[in-house]
Design a protein around this motif. Sequence first.
Motif, PDB file in Angstrom:
ATOM      1  N   VAL A 238      -6.738   1.326  28.460  1.00 34.11           N
ATOM      2  CA  VAL A 238      -7.439   0.102  28.048  1.00 34.11           C
ATOM      3  C   VAL A 238      -8.903   0.183  28.442  1.00 34.11           C
ATOM      4  CG1 VAL A 238      -7.640  -2.375  28.487  1.00 34.11           C
ATOM      5  CG2 VAL A 238      -5.389  -1.360  28.055  1.00 34.11           C
ATOM      6  N   ASP A 239      -9.197   0.680  29.656  1.00 29.50           N
ATOM      7  CA  ASP A 239     -10.592   0.823  30.090  1.00 29.50           C
ATOM      8  C   ASP A 239     -11.346   1.797  29.180  1.00 29.50           C
ATOM      9  OD1 ASP A 239     -10.215  -0.928  32.168  1.00 29.50           O
ATOM     10  OD2 ASP A 239      -9.735   0.637  33.642  1.00 29.50           O
ATOM     11  N   LEU A 240     -10.700   2.896  28.784  1.00 23.86           N
ATOM     12  CA  LEU A 240     -11.326   3.858  27.891  1.00 23.86           C
ATOM     13  C   LEU A 240     -11.599   3.227  26.523  1.00 23.86           C
ATOM     14  CD1 LEU A 240     -12.287   6.718  27.224  1.00 23.86           C
ATOM     15  CD2 LEU A 240      -9.899   7.297  26.667  1.00 23.86           C
ATOM     16  N   ARG A 244     -15.404   2.568  24.786  1.00 26.65           N
ATOM     17  CA  ARG A 244     -15.790   3.097  23.476  1.00 26.65           C
ATOM     18  C   ARG A 244     -16.236   1.990  22.528  1.00 26.65           C
ATOM     19  NH1 ARG A 244     -12.133   8.353  21.936  1.00 26.65           N
ATOM     20  NH2 ARG A 244     -12.382   9.420  23.940  1.00 26.65           N
ATOM     21  N   VAL A 245     -15.581   0.848  22.612  1.00 29.40           N
ATOM     22  CA  VAL A 245     -15.987  -0.283  21.771  1.00 29.40           C
ATOM     23  C   VAL A 245     -17.357  -0.794  22.192  1.00 29.40           C
ATOM     24  CG1 VAL A 245     -15.458  -2.665  21.143  1.00 29.40           C
ATOM     25  CG2 VAL A 245     -13.637  -0.960  21.183  1.00 29.40           C
ATOM     26  N   GLN A 246     -17.577  -0.920  23.502  1.00 25.63           N
ATOM     27  CA  GLN A 246     -18.871  -1.410  23.999  1.00 25.63           C
ATOM     28  C   GLN A 246     -20.002  -0.430  23.709  1.00 25.63           C
ATOM     29  OE1 GLN A 246     -18.107  -2.174  28.167  1.00 25.63           O
ATOM     30  NE2 GLN A 246     -17.205  -4.200  27.755  1.00 25.63           N
ATOM     31  N   ALA A 247     -19.655   0.858  23.531  1.00 27.20           N
ATOM     32  CA  ALA A 247     -20.674   1.859  23.210  1.00 27.20           C
ATOM     33  C   ALA A 247     -21.027   1.863  21.724  1.00 27.20           C
ATOM     34  CB  ALA A 247     -20.189   3.246  23.625  1.00 27.20           C
ATOM     35  N   GLY A 248     -20.424   0.959  20.951  1.00 20.47           N
ATOM     36  CA  GLY A 248     -20.751   0.857  19.532  1.00 20.47           C
ATOM     37  C   GLY A 248     -19.751   1.514  18.610  1.00 20.47           C
ATOM     38  N   GLY A 249     -18.649   1.984  19.138  1.00 19.59           N
ATOM     39  CA  GLY A 249     -17.635   2.626  18.311  1.00 19.59           C
ATOM     40  C   GLY A 249     -16.828   1.617  17.516  1.00 19.59           C
ATOM     41  N   THR A 250     -16.240   2.091  16.414  1.00 12.62           N
ATOM     42  CA  THR A 250     -15.376   1.254  15.574  1.00 12.62           C
ATOM     43  C   THR A 250     -13.935   1.652  15.826  1.00 12.62           C
ATOM     44  OG1 THR A 250     -17.095   1.103  13.856  1.00 12.62           O
ATOM     45  CG2 THR A 250     -14.833   0.555  13.207  1.00 12.62           C
ATOM     46  N   HIS A 251     -13.191   0.751  16.446  1.00  7.82           N
ATOM     47  CA  HIS A 251     -11.797   1.031  16.801  1.00  7.82           C
ATOM     48  C   HIS A 251     -10.939  -0.175  16.460  1.00  7.82           C
ATOM     49  CE1 HIS A 251     -14.149   3.823  19.288  1.00  7.82           C
ATOM     50  NE2 HIS A 251     -13.068   4.585  19.335  1.00  7.82           N
ATOM     51  N   SER A 252      -9.653   0.082  16.248  1.00 10.87           N
ATOM     52  CA  SER A 252      -8.715  -0.990  15.937  1.00 10.87           C
ATOM     53  C   SER A 252      -7.679  -1.108  17.041  1.00 10.87           C
ATOM     54  CB  SER A 252      -8.021  -0.725  14.591  1.00 10.87           C
ATOM     55  OG  SER A 252      -7.228   0.444  14.657  1.00 10.87           O
TER      56      SER A 252
END
Length: 289
Positions: A238-240, A244-252
């Motif tokens: 969950v932390d990972l 990644r989301v906070q770094a601007g990544g697009t994840h679902s």
Amino acid sequence: MRRPLLITGPPGVGKSTLAYLIARELGLGRVLEWNIVSRTTLRDGLYVHDAMGRAQAIAAWQAGLREAGFTAPFDAQAVDGGPLEDVNTALSTGDRQLPPFLGDFITLGPLGTALLPYDRPRVLLVDELDKSDIDLPNDLLHVLENGSYDVPELVRDAADTARVHTSDPGGHALVRGGRVEAREFPVVVITSNGEREFPAAFRRRCLPLEMRTPSREQLLAMVERHLEGRPQGTEDLVDLFVQRVQAGGTHSLDQLLNAVQMTTAGGFQADGDGRKLVEMLLRDLAKGR
């Protein structure tokens, strides 16, 4: 309020799932799903008329009459619900056959089915409306505001009532006078990934709801609810995911759930093959590979 719910947010955050949650919690039955693409028109959502199939059925019907020995000229009115007494009188009882009915070749789309006169409202999911052409949003609101629409082919038909197919598997409905009018306004859930802005007139008529990426605590709660527990290593994944989301990544969210399930229950270690699997499952969707 007879206003659609316009849900915006990043892909995979659970916008479409909200429609199914509403239907389940309120006991409104099967969700009518309308997936939008750039070529989608309003009529696609209302109804489809299989004109070619009807023409072929009429030809087959006429051929059957000829084989039965009826050789008189065929009147088009007889096909569209006009007088058929002459045809049926000329044939023996065993050879009589009805012409193809117009309603057999009309199928109501998800929007058209949602506007049928139900005792309880149906849930209509209009998925990814931002992919549509520029006219569809306003065309859609015009129909929703009226709560009704006409099927021109049925309006012109001589029969007062037609039995048509619906978007429900094996479903049928009676349409009178070629007009469909809702008794209870459907629960309309419209999703958008924010690929373009909607007209101000459209946004004014919708109830806006923005769904953001869940917090760390919410993500952990989701994992526990789906997997009925918190396996070892869940918090690290969950932390990972959050990083990644906070770094601007697009994840679902389903990527996270898949990663937790596969790496914690599949016997993979945190390094080696397990690390490769995590990278595959948590890949950035915006990068394409």
